[in-house]
Scaffold this motif. Structure first.
Motif, PDB file in Angstrom:
ATOM      1  N   ALA A  93      56.342  52.510  46.542  1.00  0.00           N
ATOM      2  CA  ALA A  93      56.477  52.641  47.995  1.00  0.00           C
ATOM      3  C   ALA A  93      55.607  53.742  48.570  1.00  0.00           C
ATOM      4  N   ARG A  94      54.530  54.095  47.882  1.00  0.00           N
ATOM      5  CA  ARG A  94      53.611  55.088  48.443  1.00  0.00           C
ATOM      6  C   ARG A  94      52.256  54.418  48.635  1.00  0.00           C
ATOM      7  N   ALA A  95      51.733  54.491  49.841  1.00  0.00           N
ATOM      8  CA  ALA A  95      50.449  53.840  50.127  1.00  0.00           C
ATOM      9  C   ALA A  95      49.323  54.857  50.045  1.00  0.00           C
ATOM     10  N   PRO A  96      48.382  54.691  49.097  1.00  0.00           N
ATOM     11  CA  PRO A  96      47.260  55.607  49.042  1.00  0.00           C
ATOM     12  C   PRO A  96      46.376  55.474  50.283  1.00  0.00           C
ATOM     13  N   ARG A  97      45.695  56.549  50.629  1.00  0.00           N
ATOM     14  CA  ARG A  97      44.798  56.513  51.784  1.00  0.00           C
ATOM     15  C   ARG A  97      43.558  55.700  51.415  1.00  0.00           C
ATOM     16  N   TRP A 122      37.670  51.636  47.581  1.00  0.00           N
ATOM     17  CA  TRP A 122      39.110  51.413  47.701  1.00  0.00           C
ATOM     18  C   TRP A 122      39.828  52.212  46.623  1.00  0.00           C
ATOM     19  N   GLN A 123      41.014  52.681  46.958  1.00  0.00           N
ATOM     20  CA  GLN A 123      41.823  53.423  45.990  1.00  0.00           C
ATOM     21  C   GLN A 123      42.755  52.446  45.274  1.00  0.00           C
ATOM     22  N   ARG A 124      42.777  52.528  43.937  1.00  0.00           N
ATOM     23  CA  ARG A 124      43.630  51.646  43.147  1.00  0.00           C
ATOM     24  C   ARG A 124      45.108  51.925  43.454  1.00  0.00           C
ATOM     25  N   VAL A 125      45.854  50.867  43.730  1.00  0.00           N
ATOM     26  CA  VAL A 125      47.285  51.019  44.004  1.00  0.00           C
ATOM     27  C   VAL A 125      48.087  50.850  42.715  1.00  0.00           C
ATOM     28  N   HIS A 126      47.649  49.895  41.877  1.00  0.00           N
ATOM     29  CA  HIS A 126      48.353  49.641  40.615  1.00  0.00           C
ATOM     30  C   HIS A 126      47.436  50.012  39.463  1.00  0.00           C
ATOM     31  N   GLY A 127      47.405  51.278  39.090  1.00  0.00           N
ATOM     32  CA  GLY A 127      46.551  51.703  37.983  1.00  0.00           C
ATOM     33  C   GLY A 127      47.369  51.874  36.718  1.00  0.00           C
ATOM     34  N   LEU A 128      47.162  50.993  35.735  1.00  0.00           N
ATOM     35  CA  LEU A 128      47.883  51.145  34.469  1.00  0.00           C
ATOM     36  C   LEU A 128      47.102  52.090  33.564  1.00  0.00           C
ATOM     37  N   PRO A 129      47.789  52.736  32.603  1.00  0.00           N
ATOM     38  CA  PRO A 129      47.070  53.577  31.642  1.00  0.00           C
ATOM     39  C   PRO A 129      46.070  52.718  30.854  1.00  0.00           C
ATOM     40  N   VAL A 175      54.043  41.493  49.603  1.00  0.00           N
ATOM     41  CA  VAL A 175      52.729  41.954  50.060  1.00  0.00           C
ATOM     42  C   VAL A 175      52.477  41.535  51.509  1.00  0.00           C
ATOM     43  N   ASP A 176      53.002  40.347  51.868  1.00  0.00           N
ATOM     44  CA  ASP A 176      52.761  39.846  53.228  1.00  0.00           C
ATOM     45  C   ASP A 176      53.515  40.642  54.284  1.00  0.00           C
ATOM     46  N   ASP A 177      54.278  41.646  53.850  1.00  0.00           N
ATOM     47  CA  ASP A 177      54.997  42.484  54.803  1.00  0.00           C
ATOM     48  C   ASP A 177      54.574  43.948  54.668  1.00  0.00           C
ATOM     49  N   MET A 178      53.404  44.180  54.047  1.00  0.00           N
ATOM     50  CA  MET A 178      52.940  45.557  53.845  1.00  0.00           C
ATOM     51  C   MET A 178      51.750  45.843  54.764  1.00  0.00           C
ATOM     52  N   PRO A 179      51.947  46.660  55.798  1.00  0.00           N
ATOM     53  CA  PRO A 179      50.821  47.022  56.654  1.00  0.00           C
ATOM     54  C   PRO A 179      49.760  47.773  55.841  1.00  0.00           C
ATOM     55  N   LEU A 180      50.207  48.589  54.890  1.00  0.00           N
ATOM     56  CA  LEU A 180      49.295  49.244  53.953  1.00  0.00           C
ATOM     57  C   LEU A 180      49.808  48.924  52.553  1.00  0.00           C
ATOM     58  N   MET A 181      48.871  48.652  51.648  1.00  0.00           N
ATOM     59  CA  MET A 181      49.268  48.225  50.307  1.00  0.00           C
ATOM     60  C   MET A 181      49.970  49.349  49.561  1.00  0.00           C
ATOM     61  N   MET A 182      51.100  49.011  48.945  1.00  0.00           N
ATOM     62  CA  MET A 182      51.825  50.004  48.157  1.00  0.00           C
ATOM     63  C   MET A 182      52.443  49.336  46.943  1.00  0.00           C
ATOM     64  N   ARG A 183      52.820  50.164  45.976  1.00  0.00           N
ATOM     65  CA  ARG A 183      53.490  49.623  44.793  1.00  0.00           C
ATOM     66  C   ARG A 183      54.892  49.171  45.141  1.00  0.00           C
ATOM     67  N   PRO A 186      37.704  47.759  35.443  1.00  0.00           N
ATOM     68  CA  PRO A 186      36.939  46.877  36.327  1.00  0.00           C
ATOM     69  C   PRO A 186      36.748  47.508  37.709  1.00  0.00           C
ATOM     70  N   LEU A 187      35.511  47.520  38.167  1.00  0.00           N
ATOM     71  CA  LEU A 187      35.141  48.013  39.500  1.00  0.00           C
ATOM     72  C   LEU A 187      35.357  49.513  39.690  1.00  0.00           C
ATOM     73  N   GLU A 188      35.542  50.254  38.595  1.00  0.00           N
ATOM     74  CA  GLU A 188      35.727  51.704  38.716  1.00  0.00           C
ATOM     75  C   GLU A 188      34.443  52.363  39.213  1.00  0.00           C
ATOM     76  N   ALA A 189      34.593  53.452  39.970  1.00  0.00           N
ATOM     77  CA  ALA A 189      33.420  54.172  40.465  1.00  0.00           C
ATOM     78  C   ALA A 189      32.712  54.868  39.304  1.00  0.00           C
ATOM     79  N   SER A 190      31.407  55.030  39.446  1.00  0.00           N
ATOM     80  CA  SER A 190      30.624  55.680  38.405  1.00  0.00           C
ATOM     81  C   SER A 190      29.659  56.674  39.032  1.00  0.00           C
ATOM     82  N   SER A 191      29.489  57.827  38.368  1.00  0.00           N
ATOM     83  CA  SER A 191      28.529  58.804  38.884  1.00  0.00           C
ATOM     84  C   SER A 191      27.156  58.602  38.247  1.00  0.00           C
TER      85      SER A 191
END
Lengths: 218, 180
Positions: free
Chosen positions: A44-48, A116-123, A147-155, B30-35
């Motif tokens: 529930a946190r939307a990255p900028r 774009w900032q990754r919203v779902h980044g797995l290790p 997702v269809d109800d998220m003004p900004l993408m969040m987990r 995939p699509l990660e930024a690179s310097s």
């Protein structure tokens, strides 16, 4: 010979001994709670983002299919993000002067991608694959939520190992016919229990190996 | 003795400094930024003129190269609804939701000029774009373009299909709805 410790030292010693144990338990309790909390799982946190893209508008209001922008989702591990040209397919003609979209126009002109900032980044030790989930009847909204109800993408979900395993141990409740995988707010039919049982066979879901380490880790 | 103890302390300190970073390994997502590249992209586009090992180098067919089966039509319908319907509408009238929001309206598929157009014309429009329409070559692979062509043909035919050709079930429904 006088006593070395005063009588009250007994109480202090007892307090320290018991206190250490209580403190130890407290630390464990707080920590296990904390790592499961939204503070750590970033639910529930939307990255900028460089552009405040609204899935609510594009999916919920316009009804554009997920695959229009996330074209790799059926064929590769990564669902993919749209190239700037995909945004500009429509926005070369509509909302052409919107300030909000200035970064998109600049990206098209310069060839520099939008960051774009990754919203779902797995290790990196988790080898998640979108295509296999799509083809085995796991819907977009099962993991990504409304997702269809998220003004900004969040987990929508924590995506912790425990969360993944809860489905890998018992996938049946999360299955639907592959034709409905991209549907939002899908209403299961009356005989869904029977359908789900048959899906395990029809789609060849090997429940015996789904919790093996190598399925997700290499 | 002191020397050995000092070595042990140093070893422990050195090991503590080891960080395997298993969650963020030295490779690109995939699509990660690179310097490493001036445009900041780790996902590189092939050099101009690159030919994929499995590329089909035969000339683009002038007409539908596949037998038109129900499977092909269903694939075409699915792809059409994803990529074309936002503007062309699910029925091909050219009044999709994006047109409602101000995109210049494309022509309807049901006008005589487009009914008479060749399969290849429709294929080429998908590949190269047309007017305000962008190219879909990067989004819709050739086989899917032909599937869409087949479905567009089906949409065109559906608007002019003789009632006598309808299967009994659809005929009954049509009569029912026309009567009701």
């Amino acid at each position: 010979m006088p006593q070395i410790f005063h009588r009250s030292a007994n109480g202090i010693a007892r307090f320290v001994l018991w206190g250490a144990q209580v403190a130890f338990l407290l630390v464990i309790l707080v920590w296990t709670g904390l790592v499961r909390s939204e503070f750590f799982t970033e639910v529930a946190r939307a990255p900028r983002q460089p552009v405040p893209f609204s899935h609510r508008h594009h999916v919920g209001e316009l009804g554009i299919d997920c695959r229009y922008c996330h074209g790799g989702v059926e064929t590769s591990a990564s669902a993919g993000l749209p190239a700037t040209e995909v945004c500009m397919t429509c926005h070369s003609q509509i909302w052409t002067n919107a300030d909000m979209l200035a970064p998109v126009r600049e990206s098209l002109a310069s060839g520099e991608p939008l960051r774009w900032q990754r919203v779902h980044g797995l290790p990196d030790f988790v080898y998640f694959n979108h295509a296999i989930h799509i083809h085995k009847g796991v819907a977009c909204e099962t993991c990504h939520g409304d997702v269809d109800d998220m003004p900004l993408m969040m987990r929508a979900h924590s995506l912790t190992m425990g969360w993944c395993l809860s489905c890998h141990r018992d996938p049946e409740p999360n299955l639907r016919p592959p034709a409905e995988v991209f549907a939002m707010h899908w209403k299961p039919p009356e005989d869904i229990e029977r359908v789900r049982k048959s899906l395990i066979d029809v789609l060849g879901i090997d429940t015996a190996t789904m919790t093996d380490c190598y399925v997700c880790h290499r | 003795m002191t020397g050995r103890r000092l070595a042990l302390v140093l070893l422990v300190a050195a090991l503590a400094g080891c960080d395997q970073k298993m969650a963020d390994q030295p490779r690109y997502d995939p699509l990660e930024a690179s310097s490493e590249f001036p445009d900041g992209m780790s996902a590189r586009t092939p050099v101009a003129g690159t030919v994929a090992r499995d590329a089909d180098l035969s000339a683009t067919p002038t007409a539908m190269p596949f037998p038109v089966t129900m499977k092909l039509l269903q694939r075409g319908r699915e792809r059409f609804d994803i990529f074309c319907a936002p503007c062309h509408s699910v029925a091909g009238d050219g009044d999709g939701i994006v047109v409602e929001r101000g995109f210049p309206a494309p022509p309807t598929y049901h006008q005589p000029a487009l009914r008479a157009a060749s399969d290849r014309h429709i294929y080429d429009v998908i590949t190269d774009g047309y007017g305000a329409m962008y190219s879909y070559a990067a989004r819709v692979p050739p086989a899917d373009r032909w599937a869409i062509v087949a479905y567009v043909r089906a949409l065109q035919y559906a608007r002019n299909a003789p009632v006598a050709e309808l299967p009994a079930q659809l005929r009954a429904r049509l009569d029912g709805e026309a009567g009701g």
